[in-house]
Design a protein around this motif. Sequence first.
Motif, PDB file in Angstrom:
ATOM      1  N   ARG A  43       0.921  -1.409  -0.090  1.00 11.36           N
ATOM      2  CA  ARG A  43       0.025   0.023   0.050  1.00 11.36           C
ATOM      3  C   ARG A  43       0.875   1.176   0.021  1.00 11.36           C
ATOM      4  NH1 ARG A  43      -5.227   0.367   1.619  1.00 11.36           N
ATOM      5  NH2 ARG A  43      -5.353  -1.678   0.626  1.00 11.36           N
ATOM      6  N   ALA A 274     -17.568  -3.917  -7.021  1.00 12.58           N
ATOM      7  CA  ALA A 274     -18.090  -3.130  -5.941  1.00 12.58           C
ATOM      8  C   ALA A 274     -19.296  -2.231  -6.534  1.00 12.58           C
ATOM      9  CB  ALA A 274     -17.309  -2.089  -5.435  1.00 12.58           C
ATOM     10  N   LYS A 310     -19.584  -6.028   7.682  1.00 14.20           N
ATOM     11  CA  LYS A 310     -19.531  -5.768   6.114  1.00 14.20           C
ATOM     12  C   LYS A 310     -18.923  -4.372   5.923  1.00 14.20           C
ATOM     13  CE  LYS A 310     -23.316  -9.018   5.196  1.00 14.20           C
ATOM     14  NZ  LYS A 310     -24.668  -8.736   5.260  1.00 14.20           N
ATOM     15  N   PRO A 313     -20.808  -0.262   0.546  1.00 13.70           N
ATOM     16  CA  PRO A 313     -20.275  -0.293  -0.578  1.00 13.70           C
ATOM     17  C   PRO A 313     -20.410   1.118  -1.248  1.00 13.70           C
ATOM     18  CG  PRO A 313     -22.111  -1.853  -0.569  1.00 13.70           C
ATOM     19  CD  PRO A 313     -21.792  -1.094   0.646  1.00 13.70           C
ATOM     20  N   GLY A 316     -15.382   5.168   0.557  1.00  8.44           N
ATOM     21  CA  GLY A 316     -13.939   4.884   0.695  1.00  8.44           C
ATOM     22  C   GLY A 316     -13.274   4.701  -0.373  1.00  8.44           C
ATOM     23  N   ALA A 318      -8.862   3.379  -1.650  1.00  6.86           N
ATOM     24  CA  ALA A 318      -7.292   3.206  -1.266  1.00  6.86           C
ATOM     25  C   ALA A 318      -6.632   4.346  -1.186  1.00  6.86           C
ATOM     26  CB  ALA A 318      -6.993   1.943  -2.090  1.00  6.86           C
TER      27      ALA A 318
END
Length: 434
Positions: A43, A274, A310, A313, A316, A318
Amino acid sequence: MILEDRIEANVSVWRERVARMIKEYGDFVISNVTVQQIYSGIRGVPIQVSDISFVDPDHGIRYRDYSINEILKLLPKAPGSKYPMVGGLYYLLMDNELPTLSKAKEVEEEWKKRATVPDYVFKIIDSFPDDGSAMAMLSAGVLSMSCDSKFSKAYHESVGKNDYWKSTLDDSIDLTARMPQIAAYIYNKKYRNNQQIDPDPKLDYAANFAHMIGKGDDPLYSELMRLFILLHADHENANVSAHTAHLVGSALSDIYLSCSAGLNGLAGPLHGLANQECCNWLLDLYHFYQGIPSKEQIEEYARKTLEDGKVIPGYGHAVLRCTDPRFTAEMEFAKAHFPDDELFRTAMAVFEVVPGILMETGKVKNPWPNVDALNGALQYHFGVTETDYYTVLFGLSRMLGITSHVVFARAVNKPIERPKALTTRMLESMISEQ
Ligand code: AMX
């Protein structure tokens, strides 16, 4: 071949820049890698150069340094349309220069000449059961065209390394030209009793796709697809699908092998899938409360999702640390054309509530919506209600960016990618020896 002269003119400049960088600054350290990064998906470690597009964490994706808003304004529009022609977008991704209308049209004309999908692709797709995965069908269809690869042929005919990019560009134009019909074929096979519709050469790329899935009567759906393809065309080359395609391509596998591998990554639930999960979550929420839910109901529903372990969806990211400008562009489209659509209003109500709830968790780095928070609601409005197809729409669009990265990698002769793996014991002794 379109674009060949433009890229040719730039290639030597790029090669010189790269060669100089390696010769003069080869030892320059740009990053250190921590144990945590090794164990968490490398990451944030810079591993690529991405001159075609770049995800700016605070402002979103930039194509060739243009923001989404600039691109929407500056690219030439399809006739009678408010949205850019896909041909112009492909030109920009490949060339670094904003195309004129005639250049954008040239790409669209070239695509039309190359749009014929070989019969064996349909046979491969037909060999899947009707309820088979749409993404597996797309990936297999793309993979099967490897036997037609012009790069592969050139390679085996001993074309020089410095010219590999030319046949790779040729493959990219062929593949992107065929994608709309392949994607439409899968839609019609799975959801329209296999009623296939022939391409209409009078239409532009996005409108032709709309036509081939039976939505040609609604010009607004063609507008949506022009916008959708533009927004999903690329997102830097370090994400799962683009990086996979690059990695496979670095072994000099042809574009079909590389892109099929990239599509397999796109099919994962943390990446392209997603899209569908977000729409299903919205639909479940809407049906659970039998209509547009109140703020309190959304809060209750979102908290329950988190308690069940969960993710919510569509929220968010990365890399992004802001509301995705692609979400904003889709929101503006829906506000302009169908502000009263109930699923869209549900998505808007969720947008008001969910970021606050995610912030409360204290761990979500970006509580804001990504593009998937709205994609499905917009498709749903036009009757494209088969959520398990949404990742195919994403794949159709993403081939423009992914193949541009692959061509560029060949143009600057990027070598085979081979990072290094260590054992846990090695890490432990490196730490203890410190
Ligand atoms: N709902 C609940 N929890 C979330 C969350 C969300 N939407 N987004 C992040 N988190 C959680 C993570 O699961 C992680 O929890 P953990 O520490 O218990 O494992 C924690 O917050 C920190 O995660 P992060 O660093 O903020 O995000 P990430 O880089 O690990 O993951 C992403 C990014 C997109 C996978 C994640 O935000 C997510 O799962 N979002 C929902 C799915 C989604 O919208 N995916 C679309 C991505 C865009 C695309 O490729 N199409």
